[in-house]
Design a protein around this motif. Structure first.
Motif, PDB file in Angstrom:
ATOM      1  N   VAL A  41      97.094 -26.270  20.394  1.00  0.00           N
ATOM      2  CA  VAL A  41      95.698 -25.815  20.411  1.00  0.00           C
ATOM      3  C   VAL A  41      94.812 -26.828  21.112  1.00  0.00           C
ATOM      4  CG1 VAL A  41      93.693 -25.319  18.946  1.00  0.00           C
ATOM      5  CG2 VAL A  41      95.952 -24.412  18.328  1.00  0.00           C
ATOM      6  N   LEU A  45      85.421 -24.743  20.414  1.00  0.00           N
ATOM      7  CA  LEU A  45      86.539 -23.824  20.296  1.00  0.00           C
ATOM      8  C   LEU A  45      86.178 -22.821  19.212  1.00  0.00           C
ATOM      9  CD1 LEU A  45      89.420 -22.997  21.097  1.00  0.00           C
ATOM     10  CD2 LEU A  45      90.258 -24.578  19.326  1.00  0.00           C
ATOM     11  N   VAL A 104      91.089 -25.696  14.009  1.00  0.00           N
ATOM     12  CA  VAL A 104      90.004 -25.478  14.973  1.00  0.00           C
ATOM     13  C   VAL A 104      88.821 -26.384  14.651  1.00  0.00           C
ATOM     14  CG1 VAL A 104      88.279 -23.810  15.768  1.00  0.00           C
ATOM     15  CG2 VAL A 104      90.686 -23.140  15.602  1.00  0.00           C
ATOM     16  N   HIS A 133      96.088 -18.171  24.183  1.00  0.00           N
ATOM     17  CA  HIS A 133      97.103 -18.354  23.145  1.00  0.00           C
ATOM     18  C   HIS A 133      97.611 -19.789  23.114  1.00  0.00           C
ATOM     19  CE1 HIS A 133      97.500 -13.998  22.422  1.00  0.00           C
ATOM     20  NE2 HIS A 133      97.260 -13.893  23.717  1.00  0.00           N
ATOM     21  N   SER A 134      98.050 -20.207  21.952  1.00  0.00           N
ATOM     22  CA  SER A 134      98.606 -21.546  21.765  1.00  0.00           C
ATOM     23  C   SER A 134     100.040 -21.436  21.251  1.00  0.00           C
ATOM     24  CB  SER A 134      97.771 -22.329  20.760  1.00  0.00           C
ATOM     25  OG  SER A 134      98.046 -21.896  19.432  1.00  0.00           O
ATOM     26  N   ASP A 183      95.342 -16.224  19.010  1.00  0.00           N
ATOM     27  CA  ASP A 183      96.773 -16.025  18.816  1.00  0.00           C
ATOM     28  C   ASP A 183      97.023 -14.658  18.175  1.00  0.00           C
ATOM     29  OD1 ASP A 183      98.107 -18.277  19.931  1.00  0.00           O
ATOM     30  OD2 ASP A 183      97.277 -19.519  18.336  1.00  0.00           O
ATOM     31  N   LEU A 229      90.124 -19.085  20.650  1.00  0.00           N
ATOM     32  CA  LEU A 229      91.555 -19.116  20.368  1.00  0.00           C
ATOM     33  C   LEU A 229      91.960 -17.786  19.759  1.00  0.00           C
ATOM     34  CD1 LEU A 229      94.205 -20.740  20.206  1.00  0.00           C
ATOM     35  CD2 LEU A 229      93.437 -21.564  17.967  1.00  0.00           C
ATOM     36  N   GLN A 281      95.054 -22.277  10.609  1.00  0.00           N
ATOM     37  CA  GLN A 281      94.591 -22.523  11.972  1.00  0.00           C
ATOM     38  C   GLN A 281      93.074 -22.737  12.026  1.00  0.00           C
ATOM     39  OE1 GLN A 281      94.384 -19.514  15.345  1.00  0.00           O
ATOM     40  NE2 GLN A 281      96.262 -20.599  15.923  1.00  0.00           N
TER      41      GLN A 281
END
Length: 356
Positions: free
Chosen positions: A118, A172, A160, A108-109, A137, A135, A156
């Protein structure tokens, strides 16, 4: 050691140790402040005694900077390294599997309830020897964790792509930890979930639901072709304020995971260690795949993978059944088609020792 490096290392070790957020944040904030000043200004302020007046620095962080500038290993860092810098588990437990892992499918970021950007999470994962990470979230329903609306998740995805441009060849991957709703449906637009590389589905509400409806709830989720990983399946907490395991028919759920290409997560957080060993062994007998995941909410927590690796080895989980041992291409091919890699070959991550 440069001051920023010293501050970042302290924050990492505190996170790895599970320290409270405010202790960590002091060093992360100080690192950002010092990183934003020129080296000449930092040295000048240290020389004339005005460094502590800079907003974002306190007595402890100022001393760390001053000692680093003097060419010393800061005393705070030396003490913390001795206290918290050693192996997290004893002996060789989990080391072989940890060396085989190429990535982490659950982290999680600060876009949801994580504590770091991130890019910082991805960079730390790369520096720990990962080839990739996902990632994940939270989804919208988990408002307490600032879950991502469809629009925020789309934004998001663009971020990325930017991070990947900066950190290549590290990758990522896009993902989400999607809430499993009361009826087993998923808490996000199906079309958007289909765009992601990896979907981890977890229960975060009504954890004490009766066993039969909870079984139906989990079955609906793991049979959904959009779901790749069943996250922390019992929802238990074993430290702090303990929470009992959710009740469900484990054999039925794990059989469905095996039939529908859904991996069972081995959650590495010290407060979860989910599933318990008895259920981990039943998932193994059912023929499921596994995902050994840190569920990290801060960079230092990415190092918690060894906890899950130790438990997997204790339960004799073969490395080839762990999806984190695959390359990013093998992983995304599996999430897209259900095809598992035909052969497992040792890659660069398998040859690197784990972070101490």
């Amino acid at each position: 050691m440069e001051p920023v490096e010293a501050l970042e290392r302290i924050a990492f070790l505190l996170e790895r140790q599970g320290a409270v957020t405010y202790r960590v944040q002091a060093f992360r904030t100080a690192s950002a402040v010092i990183g934003g000043l020129s080296g000449d200004e930092v040295r000048r302020r240290a020389a004339n005694g005005t460094l502590a007046r800079v907003k974002g620095l306190g007595p402890k962080t100022t001393r760390v900077v001053e000692e680093a500038l003097a060419g010393e290993v800061p005393g705070y860092l030396a003490r913390l390294t001795e206290e918290a810098g050693g192996p997290l588990v004893g002996g060789e437990r989990g080391v072989r599997l940890r060396r085989a892992l190429r990535g982490d499918c659950h982290l999680h970021s600060d876009w949801s309830d994580g504590g770091s950007p991130v890019e910082a999470m991805a960079r730390t994962a790369r520096d720990l020897g990962h080839d990739w990470c996902v990632l994940t979230d939270h989804s919208p329903r988990l408002t307490v964790a600032r879950g991502l609306s469809p629009d925020r998740l789309r934004a998001q995805l663009s971020l990325v792509a930017e991070v990947n441009a900066q950190l290549a060849p590290f990758r990522l991957l896009t993902g989400i930890e999607c809430d499993i709703l009361d009826d087993g449906e998923l808490d996000q637009e199906p079309e958007l979930l289909a765009e992601l590389d990896v979907v981890v589905a977890s229960v975060h509400s009504k954890l004490r639901m009766d066993a039969r409806p909870m079984t139906r709830r989990l079955l609906a989720a793991v049979r959904n072709p959009l779901v790749d990983v069943l996250g922390h399946c019992t929802g238990r907490l074993i430290t702090g304020k303990p929470r009992p395991e959710s009740r469900f028919d484990a054999d039925e759920v794990f059989a469905a995971c095996a039939d529908h290409h859904t991996a069972v997560e081995i959650n590495c957080r010290p407060d979860r260690l989910d599933p318990p060993r008895r259920l981990l062994r039943r998932a193994l007998e059912a023929g499921t795949l596994f995902s050994v995941d840190s569920d990290a909410h801060a960079p230092g927590q990415l190092d918690w993978l060894i906890y899950g690796c130790a438990r997997a080895e204790e339960c004799e989980v073969p490395p080839e059944r762990v999806i984190n041992t695959w390359t990013a291409r093998q992983l995304t091919d599996w999430t897209g088609t259900g095809r598992t890699p035909r052969k497992q070959r040792p890659g660069p991550a398998a040859l690197r020792p784990p972070h101490p």
